[in-house]
Design an enzyme around this catalytic site. Sequence first.
Site, PDB file in Angstrom:
ATOM      1  N   ASP A 147       0.819  -1.124   0.033  1.00 23.19           N
ATOM      2  CA  ASP A 147      -0.030   0.046   0.062  1.00 23.19           C
ATOM      3  C   ASP A 147       0.981   1.189   0.033  1.00 23.19           C
ATOM      4  OD1 ASP A 147      -2.254   1.487   2.546  1.00 23.19           O
ATOM      5  OD2 ASP A 147      -2.202   1.795   0.265  1.00 23.19           O
ATOM      6  N   ASN A 397       6.715  -7.557   6.656  1.00 20.35           N
ATOM      7  CA  ASN A 397       5.249  -6.940   6.967  1.00 20.35           C
ATOM      8  C   ASN A 397       4.243  -7.613   6.341  1.00 20.35           C
ATOM      9  OD1 ASN A 397       3.761  -4.577   8.142  1.00 20.35           O
ATOM     10  ND2 ASN A 397       3.176  -4.499   6.014  1.00 20.35           N
ATOM     11  N   GLU A 398       3.294  -8.188   7.163  1.00 18.74           N
ATOM     12  CA  GLU A 398       1.801  -8.585   7.009  1.00 18.74           C
ATOM     13  C   GLU A 398       1.814  -9.565   5.861  1.00 18.74           C
ATOM     14  OE1 GLU A 398      -1.210  -5.103   8.401  1.00 18.74           O
ATOM     15  OE2 GLU A 398      -1.096  -5.339   6.363  1.00 18.74           O
ATOM     16  N   ASN A 448      -0.190  -5.502  14.124  1.00 21.08           N
ATOM     17  CA  ASN A 448      -0.886  -4.375  13.366  1.00 21.08           C
ATOM     18  C   ASN A 448      -2.281  -4.568  13.582  1.00 21.08           C
ATOM     19  OD1 ASN A 448       1.692  -3.983  12.175  1.00 21.08           O
ATOM     20  ND2 ASN A 448       1.238  -4.387  10.245  1.00 21.08           N
ATOM     21  N   TYR A 454     -10.925  -0.787   9.518  1.00 24.04           N
ATOM     22  CA  TYR A 454     -11.471  -1.708   8.322  1.00 24.04           C
ATOM     23  C   TYR A 454     -12.465  -2.837   8.912  1.00 24.04           C
ATOM     24  CZ  TYR A 454      -7.305  -0.093   5.875  1.00 24.04           C
ATOM     25  OH  TYR A 454      -6.583   0.969   5.183  1.00 24.04           O
ATOM     26  N   GLU A 487       1.222  -1.222  14.403  1.00 24.80           N
ATOM     27  CA  GLU A 487       0.641  -0.322  13.450  1.00 24.80           C
ATOM     28  C   GLU A 487      -0.977  -0.215  13.906  1.00 24.80           C
ATOM     29  OE1 GLU A 487       2.129  -1.729   8.878  1.00 24.80           O
ATOM     30  OE2 GLU A 487      -0.018  -0.868   9.055  1.00 24.80           O
ATOM     31  N   TRP A 532       0.155   4.450  12.894  1.00 26.01           N
ATOM     32  CA  TRP A 532       0.040   4.290  11.357  1.00 26.01           C
ATOM     33  C   TRP A 532      -0.571   5.505  10.654  1.00 26.01           C
ATOM     34  CZ3 TRP A 532       3.459   1.799   8.333  1.00 26.01           C
ATOM     35  CH2 TRP A 532       3.328   1.908   6.986  1.00 26.01           C
ATOM     36  N   LYS A 551      -3.509   8.422   6.617  1.00 23.82           N
ATOM     37  CA  LYS A 551      -3.485   7.842   8.178  1.00 23.82           C
ATOM     38  C   LYS A 551      -2.207   8.509   8.696  1.00 23.82           C
ATOM     39  CE  LYS A 551      -5.583   3.456   7.706  1.00 23.82           C
ATOM     40  NZ  LYS A 551      -5.690   3.355   6.239  1.00 23.82           N
TER      41      LYS A 551
HETATM   42  C1  ADA Z   1      -1.365  -2.007   6.336  1.00 23.71           C
HETATM   43  C2  ADA Z   1       0.036  -2.019   6.074  1.00 23.71           C
HETATM   44  C3  ADA Z   1       0.353  -0.788   5.829  1.00 23.71           C
HETATM   45  C4  ADA Z   1      -0.903   0.673   5.302  1.00 23.71           C
HETATM   46  C5  ADA Z   1      -1.916   0.023   6.293  1.00 23.71           C
HETATM   47  C6  ADA Z   1      -3.356   0.796   6.103  1.00 23.71           C
HETATM   48  O1  ADA Z   1      -1.194  -2.557   7.731  1.00 23.71           O
HETATM   49  O2  ADA Z   1       1.053  -2.583   6.546  1.00 23.71           O
HETATM   50  O3  ADA Z   1       1.289  -0.372   4.923  1.00 23.71           O
HETATM   51  O4  ADA Z   1      -1.336  -0.385   4.159  1.00 23.71           O
HETATM   52  O5  ADA Z   1      -2.187  -1.257   6.585  1.00 23.71           O
HETATM   53  O6  ADA Z   1      -3.260   2.071   6.113  1.00 23.71           O
HETATM   54  O7  ADA Z   1      -4.262   0.221   5.653  1.00 23.71           O
END
Ligand code: ADA
Length: 580
Positions: A147, A397-398, A448, A454, A487, A532, A551
């Site tokens: 992202d 990550n993720e 995270n 979400y 996050e 985040w 964000k």
């Molecule tokens: C995830 C990801 C981030 C960013 C975030 C978001 O956790 O690791 O890079 O995408 O979500 O803002 O949704």
Amino acid sequence: MRSWFRPRIQLDGFWKFKVDREGIGEKEKWFEGFVSSDLIYVPSSWNEQNPEWDQYTGIAWYQKDIYIDTNLRNKIAWIVFKGAGYRTKVWVNSISVGEHEGSFTEFKFRIDKVSYGDFNRIVVKIDNTPSIDALPPAREVNVTAFDFFHYGGIHRPVYLEFTDSCYIDDMTVYTKADGMLKTSIDTVCDRVFDLRIELLDKEMKKVVLEEYIRNVKPGRYVYEKKVNGVKPWNPEEPNLYILVVEIVIDGVLRDSIYERIGFRDIEIKNGRIYLNEKPVFLKGFGRHEDFPVTGKYLPGAVLIRDFYLMKKIGANSFRTSHYPYSDEHLDLADEFGFMVILEPSTCYSGIGRILSRDEIVKLFSRDDYIAKAKKFVEEMVKQHKNRPSVIMYSVTNEPPSDIPEVAEFIKKLVQFVKELDPSRPVTFASHRSVADLALGYVDVISLNYYRGWYSEWGDIDKGIEVMLKELEEIHRRFPDKPIIITEFGADAITGLHSDPPQMWSEEYQAEMLKKYIETLTKKNYIVGLHIWNFADFRTPQNPGRTILNRKGVFTRDRQPKLSALIMKDLFNKIPTHMQQ
Ligand code: ADA
């Protein structure tokens, strides 16, 4: 490794540029030189330097002619890139000198055919064509497993460096807060030589230690010493020292490098992260290297502003989400005493959008793919291992870590990085919570969370309630592992206000961050909170993004949103040093 001794020719500035949409450049020998009226600036990504190139992914060519003086004739010439990509091929005077994969770590090539006392033509081919087995993976510029925007180009500085035929190739430094200093020095030379080792204070006024070692054989030399009277490195007093290592032959200085080091030690015990025997709380951000026009290059002045804003807010830590940051970026972390979680570009947030489960299993089980991920980790560690600010590694990550093959992939990466550098704890940023199969492999659990955004959207309290249940369960399973929320956050469109707070408004973001922080700081197994994100940043186009991920607590041009003011009070109230 740095050097004030090795001659350098900076290659930053304007370069000739040519987009190669058909990919014909190599066949047509553009590496010998190409015709183009386009110009581009280095360091910076190509995308925002011309709207024509904004959404461009593929191949592009860079060309620069540089004069190299005869007084460098007896030296070895190297071309050093601090970050370019995704794939980079380099020619000097029409001769290929090397190629590299990955955009966020340093790489260098030896140049054997140099025209001294003349101009030398440097041609660079950059290819950032999205691909599934790239790190990170993507199918197209707007169909990605990550992202953040898929920039292309020579994002970071590039220069020529000249060494003697006897040179120091690498140095690994281990320290402890009590003054223990151990350094392994890798040299290349065709004879024995003398080594001069010096430790200076940061201002290079005081010689803290000096040693002259005669008749050292080329290869690896390990030097160990207990240095009395050094001040430890910590967030409040980020004391730095300059460790200088030199090769001397027959009284002549042949090579000299230095590292800025800090005396500190990190340990995980009693469910805490200990820095110099004191438990610390990490309060800060996930960040990105993203700025208008320069793209993936963060100019020094922006970095300076970022660190003053982070200090003003009371932050003491950040993760290099989701790729290793530049040397300048981490130099400021060393200097300002920030505790950094260093992460490679093994980012998989949206991988389920571009690969089926079967494809994921196949990819993460491939030996060559694991080998590539290890190479990316190795380059990252090599470049930043001597930094006091880097207190931990995150290996990914993720990832879809509720899939056994992916958990196995993570296990292998964790073991690998521990072999490379046993002095630092290891984690990875998970978004699989209680379904995660790999939490047992790490020293610190990083999670995270976006409950209240979400999921349970519009109902922050409900989101927090569900999150707490999961955290309690994870803590019950791993009572000795400290937990960091790497996050949490909410998008806020600058200037959008709402009473009562509603999603996308500045108030909703502020309320979500406030409630998360107030709730989580009451949990004694939580040892860190990273919001985040520090600032808004560009993302691939998709229905959930308005050009930017919003964000950020700051806007993309580093102006505060409402939450920045709220955070200042909250973060400054959280002490860096936790109760035992
Ligand atoms: C995830 C990801 C981030 C960013 C975030 C978001 O956790 O690791 O890079 O995408 O979500 O803002 O949704």
